[in-house]
Design a protein around this motif. Structure first.
Motif, PDB file in Angstrom:
ATOM      1  N   SER A 120      -6.131   5.821 -15.897  1.00 45.03           N
ATOM      2  CA  SER A 120      -7.501   5.381 -16.200  1.00 45.03           C
ATOM      3  C   SER A 120      -7.878   4.117 -15.447  1.00 45.03           C
ATOM      4  CB  SER A 120      -7.650   5.116 -17.704  1.00 45.03           C
ATOM      5  OG  SER A 120      -7.481   6.307 -18.420  1.00 45.03           O
ATOM      6  N   TRP A 121      -6.936   3.558 -14.684  1.00 43.56           N
ATOM      7  CA  TRP A 121      -7.144   2.294 -13.989  1.00 43.56           C
ATOM      8  C   TRP A 121      -7.301   2.522 -12.502  1.00 43.56           C
ATOM      9  CZ3 TRP A 121      -7.821  -1.229 -17.569  1.00 43.56           C
ATOM     10  CH2 TRP A 121      -7.260  -0.999 -18.817  1.00 43.56           C
ATOM     11  N   SER A 133     -13.666  -4.413 -15.071  1.00 36.36           N
ATOM     12  CA  SER A 133     -12.793  -4.110 -16.211  1.00 36.36           C
ATOM     13  C   SER A 133     -11.968  -2.850 -16.020  1.00 36.36           C
ATOM     14  CB  SER A 133     -13.627  -3.980 -17.488  1.00 36.36           C
ATOM     15  OG  SER A 133     -14.280  -5.190 -17.761  1.00 36.36           O
ATOM     16  N   GLN A 134     -12.131  -2.164 -14.900  1.00 38.46           N
ATOM     17  CA  GLN A 134     -11.348  -0.962 -14.627  1.00 38.46           C
ATOM     18  C   GLN A 134     -10.210  -1.204 -13.636  1.00 38.46           C
ATOM     19  OE1 GLN A 134     -14.943   1.591 -13.734  1.00 38.46           O
ATOM     20  NE2 GLN A 134     -13.655   3.043 -14.837  1.00 38.46           N
ATOM     21  N   LYS A 160      -3.438  -5.217 -21.957  1.00 39.73           N
ATOM     22  CA  LYS A 160      -4.618  -4.409 -22.288  1.00 39.73           C
ATOM     23  C   LYS A 160      -5.175  -4.695 -23.678  1.00 39.73           C
ATOM     24  CE  LYS A 160      -2.553  -0.738 -19.691  1.00 39.73           C
ATOM     25  NZ  LYS A 160      -1.925   0.560 -19.821  1.00 39.73           N
ATOM     26  N   LEU A 174      -8.889   3.396 -21.298  1.00 40.27           N
ATOM     27  CA  LEU A 174      -9.637   2.189 -21.663  1.00 40.27           C
ATOM     28  C   LEU A 174     -10.286   2.284 -23.029  1.00 40.27           C
ATOM     29  CD1 LEU A 174     -11.264   1.332 -18.257  1.00 40.27           C
ATOM     30  CD2 LEU A 174      -9.610  -0.019 -19.508  1.00 40.27           C
ATOM     31  N   SER A 219      -3.128   3.987 -21.965  1.00 38.02           N
ATOM     32  CA  SER A 219      -3.532   4.162 -20.579  1.00 38.02           C
ATOM     33  C   SER A 219      -5.020   4.443 -20.467  1.00 38.02           C
ATOM     34  CB  SER A 219      -2.731   5.292 -19.929  1.00 38.02           C
ATOM     35  OG  SER A 219      -3.087   6.525 -20.521  1.00 38.02           O
ATOM     36  N   THR A 226      -6.492   0.682  -8.627  1.00 37.66           N
ATOM     37  CA  THR A 226      -5.632  -0.277  -7.961  1.00 37.66           C
ATOM     38  C   THR A 226      -6.071  -0.421  -6.509  1.00 37.66           C
ATOM     39  OG1 THR A 226      -4.038   1.389  -7.237  1.00 37.66           O
ATOM     40  CG2 THR A 226      -3.662   0.394  -9.399  1.00 37.66           C
ATOM     41  N   CYS A 237      -7.995   0.933 -25.715  1.00 39.64           N
ATOM     42  CA  CYS A 237      -7.520  -0.455 -25.648  1.00 39.64           C
ATOM     43  C   CYS A 237      -8.217  -1.256 -26.729  1.00 39.64           C
ATOM     44  CB  CYS A 237      -7.815  -1.060 -24.273  1.00 39.64           C
ATOM     45  SG  CYS A 237      -6.951  -0.267 -22.934  1.00 39.64           S
ATOM     46  N   ARG A 296      -6.677   5.494  -7.662  1.00 44.19           N
ATOM     47  CA  ARG A 296      -6.687   5.673  -9.112  1.00 44.19           C
ATOM     48  C   ARG A 296      -5.250   5.748  -9.604  1.00 44.19           C
ATOM     49  NH1 ARG A 296      -9.962   7.190 -13.057  1.00 44.19           N
ATOM     50  NH2 ARG A 296     -11.711   7.817 -11.770  1.00 44.19           N
ATOM     51  N   ASN A 303      -6.742  -2.962 -12.489  1.00 47.50           N
ATOM     52  CA  ASN A 303      -5.522  -3.547 -13.013  1.00 47.50           C
ATOM     53  C   ASN A 303      -5.421  -5.017 -12.580  1.00 47.50           C
ATOM     54  OD1 ASN A 303      -2.656  -4.357 -12.736  1.00 47.50           O
ATOM     55  ND2 ASN A 303      -2.235  -2.270 -13.394  1.00 47.50           N
TER      56      ASN A 303
END
Length: 175
Positions: A123-124, A83-84, A148, A7, A5, A126, A10, A120, A86
């Motif tokens: 860590s992503w 890149s943050q 990911k 980044l 979860s 939406t 990943c 939020r 989803n």
């Protein structure tokens, strides 16, 4: 095992053949210098002059490089990095853009914001529907297994400098 979860946890499992396939299929210009990160390197922080691109940006969200002006505008107004977000939510931006064009008008940022707000999720980030009774689509998939761990880097020159990385402690502005 890395925390998926986060980044910074990943790690890429993509290989050179996979990268060559994406470069060919999605006509990624060699001038963007697409490269694979080392196996132990997370997507973020990016190396100087590069940006991380998840492969789902292409095969699920239907984007190409360079990115659309509307997508860039959405990311800039919400102060969130490509890149943050989803892939489900990048697909929402694409779908909104296509719906507007299909109806004969340019996509409108204020209209997009009437339907969606940044939220939020761990860590992503939406784009959450503002009103559960008012949305732009009737169905969207909710499962992207292993998205990911497939990414590569390209030169960051196609991304505006104003597109900054949101820190974990940053909050989404209520709007």
């Amino acid at each position: 095992m890395a925390n998926k979860s986060n980044l910074s946890g990943c790690f890429n499992i993509f290989n050179r053949n996979g990268l060559a396939w994406y470069v060919d299929k999605y006509a990624i210009s060699a001038s963007l210098h697409p490269v694979l990160p080392e196996k132990d390197m997370p997507i973020y922080p990016f190396p100087p002059g590069k940006i991380g691109i998840f492969t789902r940006l292409f095969d699920y969200c239907n984007y190409r490089l360079p990115l659309t002006k509307f997508l860039i505008d959405v990311l800039l107004v919400h102060k969130v990095h490509l890149s943050q977000v989803n892939p489900f939510d990048l697909a929402k931006v694409c779908h909104f853009d296509l719906c507007c064009r299909g109806l004969g008008s340019d996509p409108d940022l204020d209209m997009f914001r009437a339907f969606y707000r940044l939220n939020r999720s761990g860590s992503w980030f939406t784009f959450e529907v503002r009103n559960k009774n008012s949305y732009c689509y009737s169905w969207i998939t909710t499962n992207l297994k292993d998205w990911k761990d497939r990414f590569f880097w390209v030169d960051d020159r196609y991304v505006p400098a104003e597109m900054t990385w949101r820190l974990k402690r940053s909050v989404c502005d209520p709007d």
